[in-house]
Design an enzyme around this catalytic site. Structure first.
Site, PDB file in Angstrom:
ATOM      1  N   CYS A  54      -4.923  13.133  12.338  1.00 38.44           N
ATOM      2  CA  CYS A  54      -5.079  11.696  12.092  1.00 38.44           C
ATOM      3  C   CYS A  54      -5.091  11.045  13.482  1.00 38.44           C
ATOM      4  O   CYS A  54      -4.567  11.589  14.435  1.00 38.44           O
ATOM      5  CB  CYS A  54      -3.872  11.249  11.264  1.00 38.44           C
ATOM      6  SG  CYS A  54      -3.659   9.496  11.210  1.00 38.44           S
TER       7      CYS A  54
ATOM      8  N   ARG B 226      -8.620  -0.289   4.456  1.00 37.17           N
ATOM      9  CA  ARG B 226      -7.662   0.672   3.897  1.00 37.17           C
ATOM     10  C   ARG B 226      -6.336  -0.016   3.562  1.00 37.17           C
ATOM     11  O   ARG B 226      -5.620   0.390   2.653  1.00 37.17           O
ATOM     12  CB  ARG B 226      -7.391   1.791   4.905  1.00 37.17           C
ATOM     13  CG  ARG B 226      -8.587   2.657   5.200  1.00 37.17           C
ATOM     14  CD  ARG B 226      -8.195   3.861   5.988  1.00 37.17           C
ATOM     15  NE  ARG B 226      -7.084   4.554   5.315  1.00 37.17           N
ATOM     16  CZ  ARG B 226      -6.435   5.596   5.849  1.00 37.17           C
ATOM     17  NH1 ARG B 226      -6.748   6.044   7.047  1.00 37.17           N
ATOM     18  NH2 ARG B 226      -5.450   6.181   5.189  1.00 37.17           N
TER      19      ARG B 226
ATOM     20  N   ASP C 139       4.668   0.516  11.961  1.00 36.31           N
ATOM     21  CA  ASP C 139       3.418  -0.052  11.424  1.00 36.31           C
ATOM     22  C   ASP C 139       3.208  -1.504  11.852  1.00 36.31           C
ATOM     23  O   ASP C 139       2.163  -2.080  11.556  1.00 36.31           O
ATOM     24  CB  ASP C 139       3.392   0.028   9.896  1.00 36.31           C
ATOM     25  CG  ASP C 139       3.314   1.456   9.413  1.00 36.31           C
ATOM     26  OD1 ASP C 139       3.557   1.694   8.222  1.00 36.31           O
ATOM     27  OD2 ASP C 139       3.028   2.351  10.237  1.00 36.31           O
TER      28      ASP C 139
ATOM     29  N   ARG D 236       0.863  14.837  12.718  1.00 32.58           N
ATOM     30  CA  ARG D 236       1.446  14.595  11.380  1.00 32.58           C
ATOM     31  C   ARG D 236       1.527  15.871  10.534  1.00 32.58           C
ATOM     32  O   ARG D 236       0.888  16.004   9.500  1.00 32.58           O
ATOM     33  CB  ARG D 236       0.657  13.501  10.661  1.00 32.58           C
ATOM     34  CG  ARG D 236       0.641  12.218  11.480  1.00 32.58           C
ATOM     35  CD  ARG D 236      -0.135  11.116  10.825  1.00 32.58           C
ATOM     36  NE  ARG D 236       0.643  10.505   9.743  1.00 32.58           N
ATOM     37  CZ  ARG D 236       0.182   9.451   9.038  1.00 32.58           C
ATOM     38  NH1 ARG D 236      -1.009   8.973   9.273  1.00 32.58           N
ATOM     39  NH2 ARG D 236       0.917   8.928   8.073  1.00 32.58           N
TER      40      ARG D 236
ATOM     41  N   LYS E 108       0.854  -1.208   0.000  1.00 32.71           N
ATOM     42  CA  LYS E 108       0.000   0.000   0.000  1.00 32.71           C
ATOM     43  C   LYS E 108       0.880   1.245   0.000  1.00 32.71           C
ATOM     44  O   LYS E 108       0.676   2.157  -0.805  1.00 32.71           O
ATOM     45  CB  LYS E 108      -0.872   0.004   1.253  1.00 32.71           C
ATOM     46  CG  LYS E 108      -1.564   1.339   1.540  1.00 32.71           C
ATOM     47  CD  LYS E 108      -2.405   1.334   2.781  1.00 32.71           C
ATOM     48  CE  LYS E 108      -1.678   1.595   4.057  1.00 32.71           C
ATOM     49  NZ  LYS E 108      -1.326   2.993   4.320  1.00 32.71           N
ATOM     50  N   ASN E 109       1.888   1.271   0.880  1.00 31.14           N
ATOM     51  CA  ASN E 109       2.679   2.486   1.049  1.00 31.14           C
ATOM     52  C   ASN E 109       3.676   2.723  -0.075  1.00 31.14           C
ATOM     53  O   ASN E 109       4.243   3.806  -0.184  1.00 31.14           O
ATOM     54  CB  ASN E 109       3.361   2.490   2.417  1.00 31.14           C
ATOM     55  CG  ASN E 109       2.339   2.661   3.522  1.00 31.14           C
ATOM     56  OD1 ASN E 109       1.174   2.978   3.259  1.00 31.14           O
ATOM     57  ND2 ASN E 109       2.746   2.427   4.752  1.00 31.14           N
TER      58      ASN E 109
HETATM   59  C1  EPZ Z   1       4.490   6.867   6.140  1.00 28.90           C
HETATM   60  O1  EPZ Z   1       3.752   7.946   6.675  1.00 28.90           O
HETATM   61  C2  EPZ Z   1       3.519   5.705   6.063  1.00 28.90           C
HETATM   62  N1  EPZ Z   1       2.408   6.044   5.182  1.00 28.90           N
HETATM   63  C3  EPZ Z   1       3.005   5.378   7.462  1.00 28.90           C
HETATM   64  O2  EPZ Z   1       2.160   4.225   7.355  1.00 28.90           O
HETATM   65  C4  EPZ Z   1       4.193   5.029   8.355  1.00 28.90           C
HETATM   66  O3  EPZ Z   1       3.737   4.771   9.659  1.00 28.90           O
HETATM   67  C5  EPZ Z   1       5.181   6.203   8.360  1.00 28.90           C
HETATM   68  O4  EPZ Z   1       5.589   6.506   6.996  1.00 28.90           O
HETATM   69  C6  EPZ Z   1       6.432   5.906   9.162  1.00 28.90           C
HETATM   70  O5  EPZ Z   1       7.065   4.757   8.656  1.00 28.90           O
HETATM   71  C7  EPZ Z   1       2.588   5.981   3.847  1.00 28.90           C
HETATM   72  O6  EPZ Z   1       3.658   5.660   3.364  1.00 28.90           O
HETATM   73  C8  EPZ Z   1       1.403   6.318   2.998  1.00 28.90           C
HETATM   74  P1  EPZ Z   1       6.662  10.238   8.211  1.00 28.90           P
HETATM   75  P2  EPZ Z   1       4.408   9.444   6.676  1.00 28.90           P
HETATM   76  O7  EPZ Z   1       6.618  11.463   7.389  1.00 28.90           O
HETATM   77  O8  EPZ Z   1       5.169   9.647   5.430  1.00 28.90           O
HETATM   78  C9  EPZ Z   1       6.573  13.466  11.693  1.00 28.90           C
HETATM   79  C10 EPZ Z   1       0.227   2.938   7.690  1.00 28.90           C
HETATM   80  O9  EPZ Z   1      -0.279   2.444   8.706  1.00 28.90           O
HETATM   81  N2  EPZ Z   1       6.641  14.444  10.589  1.00 28.90           N
HETATM   82  O10 EPZ Z   1       7.863   9.368   8.167  1.00 28.90           O
HETATM   83  O11 EPZ Z   1       3.332  10.398   6.995  1.00 28.90           O
HETATM   84  C11 EPZ Z   1       5.208  12.793  11.732  1.00 28.90           C
HETATM   85  O12 EPZ Z   1       4.301  13.586  12.464  1.00 28.90           O
HETATM   86  C12 EPZ Z   1       0.772   4.354   7.724  1.00 28.90           C
HETATM   87  O13 EPZ Z   1       0.352   2.339   6.588  1.00 28.90           O
HETATM   88  C13 EPZ Z   1       6.815  15.801  10.900  1.00 28.90           C
HETATM   89  O14 EPZ Z   1       6.906  16.180  12.072  1.00 28.90           O
HETATM   90  O15 EPZ Z   1       5.399   9.314   7.898  1.00 28.90           O
HETATM   91  C14 EPZ Z   1       5.493  11.476  12.402  1.00 28.90           C
HETATM   92  O16 EPZ Z   1       5.473  11.663  13.793  1.00 28.90           O
HETATM   93  C15 EPZ Z   1       0.555   5.013   9.075  1.00 28.90           C
HETATM   94  N3  EPZ Z   1       6.865  16.700   9.889  1.00 28.90           N
HETATM   95  C16 EPZ Z   1       6.906  11.143  11.926  1.00 28.90           C
HETATM   96  O17 EPZ Z   1       7.473  12.381  11.459  1.00 28.90           O
HETATM   97  C17 EPZ Z   1       6.770  16.320   8.571  1.00 28.90           C
HETATM   98  O18 EPZ Z   1       6.847  17.192   7.682  1.00 28.90           O
HETATM   99  C18 EPZ Z   1       6.953  10.122  10.812  1.00 28.90           C
HETATM  100  O19 EPZ Z   1       6.306  10.683   9.713  1.00 28.90           O
HETATM  101  C19 EPZ Z   1       6.596  14.946   8.278  1.00 28.90           C
HETATM  102  C20 EPZ Z   1       6.539  14.030   9.306  1.00 28.90           C
END
Ligand code: EPZ
Length: 422
Positions: free
Chosen positions: A118, A401, A309, A123, A22-23
């Site tokens: 979320c 999802r 995850d 996020r 998915k991701n």
């Molecule tokens: C991706 O989300 C995945 N989603 C998530 O999977 C996964 O949990 C996550 O990466 C971490 O591995 C998809 O790929 C569609 P991040 P993403 O940006 O890109 C903070 C699932 O269950 N952050 O690495 O949103 C954020 O708040 C989903 O399949 C900032 O502060 O994750 C979080 O605490 C859930 N500022 C942390 O970093 C930013 O600009 C990780 O976020 C971006 C992120």
């Protein structure tokens, strides 16, 4: 709304096919915006999130056709582009924010609604927007939308130091940089297999990318990209989830298409807990070494660390481990919502901030429980499979999802599980 009924029962035996990630698919699909040529994805998972991304890309002017019973996505984006991603679609799925970089790269402008909160955390998108600003985008938050415009109509290469190895920000910046003028370097980039899969696809389209899979990715901008056909990489999170089913319930399950290199840290933890993983020519075979699971400690980290995850699913299994396990959630600020539901099933879990302490009990008891987010929902299904009696998981739209045909896949290995509409 649908619910899923699970009768706790005996061991699980047989094979479970693992779908495309998915991701990975959710970041590969927006790449179609980068080219006027067709982009075709094979091995795509059949999930509601993919339907949401399809809806979003169509609203931007892309053509998206699903074939081969939904596992092939034929996309092309050669007409007029609408550069505004509307809130009513974006709010359904945070990954909608992955159109920001491609729209800016293709059109020089983008209006993307902020995804909104979320269940698992705030996020924000500051790492995405700070990086794009360094590449010459003027970005303003107005009326809940990010209004972005590339100075001079085209982004320029930049050296970008990420404060955190954000997956989505790495994907947005990497896609934006493929068409920027000059070279972009991302330091402290995310290293997830989905990043490498995106880079592989972009290279097939003509992008010049090096270092994906390491913390430093270098992208040499080009003037245009072509089309490609690309298979979506195996879903390591679905894989890890189903590997935990025989670990929890006993028996032996072969996860077809599974690859050890996608989950090294996770497999090390399985080994520590007393779960045997064997690579076969078809995938990964999993079974418990003995009747007990040993307590272990987990800290979630960016890849190659233990994946956040899979934290909820592992917590469920550790509820009946021999001893006390400590799980530290370092990626999201609110990702223990499955804990109170597991406690309803008799688990002994103490949550304090980002740390959950799980003291093993002999057996969980089936109970009515509620899914709160995608990974929490599947952890409750796993708990129901190993519990005594019946578990009813409500709000299973969360499950749809990220897990295709979960009832059928688990029934095929002997689980007593069914979906009911109410
Ligand atoms: C991706 O989300 C995945 N989603 C998530 O999977 C996964 O949990 C996550 O990466 C971490 O591995 C998809 O790929 C569609 P991040 P993403 O940006 O890109 C903070 C699932 O269950 N952050 O690495 O949103 C954020 O708040 C989903 O399949 C900032 O502060 O994750 C979080 O605490 C859930 N500022 C942390 O970093 C930013 O600009 C990780 O976020 C971006 C992120």
């Amino acid at each position: 709304m649908d619910s899923i009924l699970v009768q706790g029962g005996g061991p699980l035996n047989g094979q479970i096919p693992i779908a495309g990630a998915k991701n990975a698919c959710l970041t590969l699909m927006p790449a179609t915006l980068l080219s006027e040529e067709p982009l075709t994805l094979t091995n795509a998972p059949r999930l509601s999130d993919i339907k949401t991304m399809t809806e979003l890309l169509r609203s931007l002017g892309s053509e998206v056709a699903t074939m081969q019973d939904g596992k092939t996505l034929a996309m092309s984006c050669h007409g007029e582009i609408n550069t505004r991603a509307e809130y009513d679609i974006v709010r359904k799925m945070r990954a909608s924010n992955l159109v920001l970089g491609p729209l800016l790269a293709r059109e020089g402008v983008a209006e993307v609604s902020l995804p909104g909160g979320c269940a698992i955390g705030a996020r924000p998108m500051d790492i995405h927007t700070d990086g794009l600003t360094l590449m010459g985008a003027d970005i303003e938050l107005r009326d809940g939308y990010l209004h972005a415009k590339a100075q001079g109509g085209r982004l320029k290469g930049a050296v970008i130091d990420f404060p955190f190895a954000s997956v989505g920000a790495t994907e947005n910046i990497m896609m934006a940089a493929t068409l920027a003028k000059g070279t972009t370097v991302i330091n402290n980039a995310a290293r997830e297999p989905e990043i490498v899969d995106l880079a592989d696809c972009l290279r097939k389209m003509g992008a010049q990318i090096d270092g994906d899979g390491t913390s430093t990715i270098t992208i040499q901008g080009v003037d245009r990209l072509g089309g490609a056909t690309h298979p979506v990489v195996t879903d390591r999170i679905e894989l890890g989830t189903y590997m935990l089913a025989p670990a929890f319930c006993g028996g032996e399950v072969e996860c077809l298409g599974g690859r050890m290199d996608l989950l090294t840290a996770f497999c090390e933890k399985l080994d520590e807990a007393g779960i045997e993983v064997t690579e076969t020519d078809k995938g990964l075979k999993v079974k418990r070494r003995t009747d007990e699971i040993k307590a272990i400690n987990i800290t979630t980290e960016p890849f190659p660390g233990f994946p956040t995850d899979l934290q909820a699913q592992m917590m469920a299994v550790l509820c009946t481990a021999n001893g006390t396990s400590v799980l530290e959630e370092k990626i999201f600020e609110n990702r223990f919502m499955h804990a109170p539901e597991l406690v309803r099933m008799g688990a002994n879990i103490d949550v304090a901030g980002g740390t959950a302490t799980v003291t093993g009990v002999n057996k969980l008891k089936g109970a009515p429980v509620m899914a709160t987010d995608l990974r929490a929902s599947i952890s409750l299904i796993l708990a129901g499979l190993a519990a005594e009696g019946e578990t009813k998981v409500s709000r299973v739209y969360h499950l749809d999802r990220g897990y295709e045909k979960v009832v059928r896949k688990l029934q095929a290995v002997g689980a007593q599980i069914e979906r009911i509409s109410e």
